[in-house]
Design an enzyme around this catalytic site. Structure first.
Site, PDB file in Angstrom:
ATOM      1  N   ARG A  48       0.866  -1.188   0.000  1.00  0.00           N
ATOM      2  CA  ARG A  48       0.000   0.000   0.000  1.00  0.00           C
ATOM      3  C   ARG A  48       0.896   1.228   0.000  1.00  0.00           C
ATOM      4  O   ARG A  48       1.616   1.459   0.968  1.00  0.00           O
ATOM      5  CB  ARG A  48      -0.909  -0.052   1.233  1.00  0.00           C
ATOM      6  CG  ARG A  48      -1.284   1.289   1.774  1.00  0.00           C
ATOM      7  CD  ARG A  48      -2.410   1.277   2.770  1.00  0.00           C
ATOM      8  NE  ARG A  48      -2.230   0.519   3.997  1.00  0.00           N
ATOM      9  CZ  ARG A  48      -1.550   0.964   5.066  1.00  0.00           C
ATOM     10  NH1 ARG A  48      -0.951   2.111   5.063  1.00  0.00           N
ATOM     11  NH2 ARG A  48      -1.484   0.209   6.153  1.00  0.00           N
TER      12      ARG A  48
ATOM     13  N   HIS B 141      -2.813   4.226   5.585  1.00  0.00           N
ATOM     14  CA  HIS B 141      -4.029   3.405   5.709  1.00  0.00           C
ATOM     15  C   HIS B 141      -5.263   4.191   5.229  1.00  0.00           C
ATOM     16  O   HIS B 141      -6.042   3.732   4.416  1.00  0.00           O
ATOM     17  CB  HIS B 141      -4.199   2.964   7.162  1.00  0.00           C
ATOM     18  CG  HIS B 141      -5.548   2.423   7.510  1.00  0.00           C
ATOM     19  ND1 HIS B 141      -6.048   1.272   6.942  1.00  0.00           N
ATOM     20  CD2 HIS B 141      -6.510   2.882   8.358  1.00  0.00           C
ATOM     21  CE1 HIS B 141      -7.265   1.046   7.440  1.00  0.00           C
ATOM     22  NE2 HIS B 141      -7.560   2.004   8.285  1.00  0.00           N
TER      23      HIS B 141
ATOM     24  N   TYR C 252       5.417   4.514  11.231  1.00  0.00           N
ATOM     25  CA  TYR C 252       5.649   3.068  11.326  1.00  0.00           C
ATOM     26  C   TYR C 252       6.382   2.468  10.140  1.00  0.00           C
ATOM     27  O   TYR C 252       6.611   1.277  10.100  1.00  0.00           O
ATOM     28  CB  TYR C 252       4.322   2.325  11.588  1.00  0.00           C
ATOM     29  CG  TYR C 252       3.217   2.569  10.582  1.00  0.00           C
ATOM     30  CD1 TYR C 252       3.170   1.857   9.381  1.00  0.00           C
ATOM     31  CD2 TYR C 252       2.219   3.517  10.830  1.00  0.00           C
ATOM     32  CE1 TYR C 252       2.147   2.081   8.463  1.00  0.00           C
ATOM     33  CE2 TYR C 252       1.199   3.752   9.907  1.00  0.00           C
ATOM     34  CZ  TYR C 252       1.171   3.030   8.742  1.00  0.00           C
ATOM     35  OH  TYR C 252       0.175   3.246   7.826  1.00  0.00           O
TER      36      TYR C 252
END
Lengths: 339, 379
Positions: free
Chosen positions: B264, B268, B277
């Protein structure tokens, strides 16, 4: 007329539904060769084949979710959850999908399925086999919640639930499975959403459902014999939709109401009923609406369940608290009350 | 039967086109399973749908920044997984998407405005699931896996050879419903194809903290489900593997689990800060794996695609984006009384009362004293 048990009436209802509609499927754990742990599906696989009465893997979320997919394809699954507390793994499927699918899709994907749940206690079952779980389902919009208390209702309401285009959580009080009645099947009783007056009376309305109807009727008899109280007993039959009209008409006539539910009382169905009666009938009430319920404890071990379950004495004691011979006391001024 | 080789995925993800756009020699096992380079015509269709899908994705992200959408989970980088499996579906097949699969829905032919209806806050599903053979986008993870299995079983019972495609993320493979879905599909030999888009993160939690399995594809083996892993950024390989999976399911051999290794590229959702992260180096590494760049290079090199066609499709994508902007910039019409229309086939007496209360409120005639219809005196 021949004697039929509540369990046999359910079996007959499933049998007749399977016969009449090829899209009806009975599914669950042990519903096949065994006929269900309570034998409600007895003989269905033998007579209709394992494609119509289907033994599934042991996974309640899977059973409920699989039924969702089948309902999308036009089938009408009737699934068995075996025991009340075993239904909790399926809770997400029931609340997030079964209850909401019609609404999410503007009616394009209705969920015409029935979730049969043997529930409540009084059978000496061990842990996790006797929960009163109706409160979880009645709190979820999109579900109908039906709980027959008599063999005739067991047959008629199950047939109607299977025919319904909406999902029905069909709660079968285990303590009533072996209740007998002289009954010719098929039979048709009042529809979903309508309560029944099981005993007429003029002094107090006792509102109950499912597992406690038999106890309520017993209490009413004792009240008449020993206290000269004429108790009207209402069997709700359906918790959602709720029949306000029948309850309201009765309470306005009697002026007193007691709500009897086997479930733990706090924030439960009994609280909802008491609130509705108070909201609608306040000026007709000669006494506060009182509740009789199970204790607010996890379902107790078998040797202690009699302490938990509402019995005739607890019901009569509660009725006695309705200030029997007194008119409502309007003598207190607001100042006195606040002092 | 102790031989499980027919269930085991290829030891390495299947790849047909390398990151630089050159064709790759496939392994013997991949050849045995029929994973051959698709026809140029099919690859061109996948390329076109990816270009359009990515433009849609970028436009939806922009609409979020303008406050037109409450939230948008981008699938940029997963374009091959979003597009190729959907294009390979038959007309009677059903699609079970999650919230991240908007690009897949656009590829499926659903009006982009309807695809964004859920995220826009207008109405939950947004499209007609029966007409589009597409279940509502699912937000609680993996719950649609059991729906797909049940629907696939239903399709088979109806005597069709239709199947259900279930799109799943890597995080969702930890959920119980993923396992129950695989198990039910396997036991009932339901024609279900589960595609795990392993994009390496479940919001912020990396795959290493999600599972100890050497590959998510191995999770099918324990259920007796044929499993495969594929390079999810290789559109040709995704198309070939999914077609083989569909053929397997359609032939009545039961479900297939495919794990697509992808990434991705965005956070998110717009509400997420991916720099907390993951590293820039990691993201940059995946930029070089871009599925559109890869397939385009291959098609140009093979002489199937030229600048004129590229410009034509780019213009088509711009047109879709412009149309989407225009239509999304108009305030959606919402009808408060519709809240009561689809809770049940027939509203309960209680809902009728509440509907009347809201109707009165909307008419502006309600007062504090008369707002409730539930008092004894009001009757």
């Amino acid at each position: 007329m021949s004697p039929t048990t509540y369990a046999k009436a359910l079996n007959a209802a499933l049998r007749d539904a399977l016969t009449e509609d090829p899209d009806v499927l009975v599914m669950g754990e042990d519903v096949g060769a065994l006929g269900g742990v309570f034998r409600i599906t007895d003989g269905l696989t033998r007579d209709f084949g394992e494609d119509r009465c289907v033994d599934t893997p042991l996974a309640e979320a899977g059973i409920a979710g699989f039924a969702v997919g089948l309902a999308m394809q036009g089938f009408r699954p009737v699934v068995e959850m075996q025991f009340d507390a075993f239904g909790y793994p399926a809770f997400e499927q029931v609340t997030s999908h079964i209850a909401k699918m019609r609404n999410r899709t503007r009616g394009a994907l209705p969920m015409p399925l029935v979730i049969r749940i043997p529930y409540a206690g009084g059978i000496g079952g061990v842990e996790h086999h006797c929960d009163s779980s109706e409160g979880y389902y009645v709190h979820t919009p999109g579900l109908h919640v039906v709980t027959p208390a008599t063999p005739a209702d067991a047959y008629s309401l199950l047939r109607e639930s299977i025919a319904s285009d909406d999902p029905v959580v069909f709660m079968e009080p285990k303590s009533q499975y072996y209740t007998k009645a002289d009954l010719e099947l098929p039979t048709s009783t009042e529809p979903i959403g309508q309560a029944a007056v099981r005993r007429e009376g003029s002094d107090v309305t006792l509102v109950t459902y499912g597992p406690q109807l038999a106890t309520a009727l017993k209490a009413a008899e004792v009240a008449a014999a020993e206290e000269d109280w004429d108790v009207e007993v209402i069997d709700l039959r359906t918790l959602v939709p709720f029949d306000d009209a029948t309850v309201e008409a009765s309470v306005r006539r009697t002026g007193r109401a007691v709500v009897l539910a086997e479930a733990q009382g706090f924030a439960g169905m009994g609280a909802e009923i008491a609130a509705r009666v108070q909201e609608r009938c306040f000026h007709s009430l000669a006494a506060p609406v009182l509740r009789v319920s199970g204790l607010d404890i996890p379902y107790p071990p078998p040797k202690l369940e009699h302490t938990h379950l509402p019995g005739v004495d607890r019901i009569l004691d509660t009725i006695a608290r309705l200030q029997w011979d007194d008119e409502p006391d309007h003598t207190h001024t607001p100042a006195e009350v606040s002092a | 039967m102790s031989d499980i080789t027919h269930l085991l995925p290829c030891p390495e993800p299947v790849q047909l086109i390398a990151a630089d756009g050159t064709a790759v020699e496939t392994s013997e096992q991949a050849r045995e399973r029929g994973y051959a380079m698709p026809e140029a015509e099919d690859l061109l269709a996948v390329w076109r749908a990816m270009v359009i899908g990515r433009r849609f994705d970028a436009q939806a992200t922009a609409l979020t920044k303008q406050g037109r959408l409450a939230v948008y989970p981008s699938s940029r980088g997963q374009d091959a997984c979003q597009v190729a499996p959907v294009l390979a579906l038959g007309e009677q097949d059903w699609l079970f998407p999650t919230y991240r699969d908007s690009m897949a829905l656009v590829t499926h032919g659903i009006d982009p405005v309807e695809v964004l209806t859920l995220l826009r806050g207008d109405w939950h599903c947004g499209y007609d699931p029966q007409a589009t053979r597409t279940a509502p986008q699912c937000t609680p993870l993996a719950t649609q896996a059991v729906h797909a299995a049940g629907a696939a079983h239903g399709l088979a019972r109806r005597g069709t050879d239709a199947l259900a495609l279930c799109l799943i993320g890597d995080g969702a493979t930890s959920e119980g419903d993923f396992h129950e879905g695989l198990n039910f599909a396997a036991v009932f030999e339901a024609p279900t194809v589960f595609l795990v888009q392993n994009n390496k993160y479940a919001i912020s939690v990396p795959l290493a903290k999600q599972t100890k399995a050497p590959a998510l594809a191995y999770k099918g083996v324990g259920y007796g489900v044929r499993s495969e892993q594929v390079d999810g950024n290789d559109p040709a390989a995704v198309l070939a593997v999914m077609r083989a999976a569909y053929a397997h399911a359609r032939a009545g051999h039961g479900p297939v689990l495919v794990e697509a290794h992808t990434y991705r590229m965005e956070a998110h959702t717009n509400a997420d800060d991916a720099t907390r992260y993951r590293t820039k180096d990691e993201v940059d590494g995946w930029t070089g794996q871009d599925p559109i760049v890869r397939l385009q290079a291959y098609l140009v090199e093979q002489g199937h695609l030229d600048d004129a066609r590229i410009e034509e499709v780019r213009a088509e994508a711009e047109e879709l984006a412009a149309d989407l902007r225009t239509r999304m910039n108009a305030e959606p019409t919402v009808e408060p009384l519709e809240l009561f229309d689809h809770v049940y086939a027939e509203p309960t007496p209680q809902l009728r009362e509440q509907r009347e209360m809201v109707r009165t409120e909307l008419a502006g005639t309600a007062t504090a004293a008369h707002g409730s219809t539930q008092t004894e005196d009001a009757r």
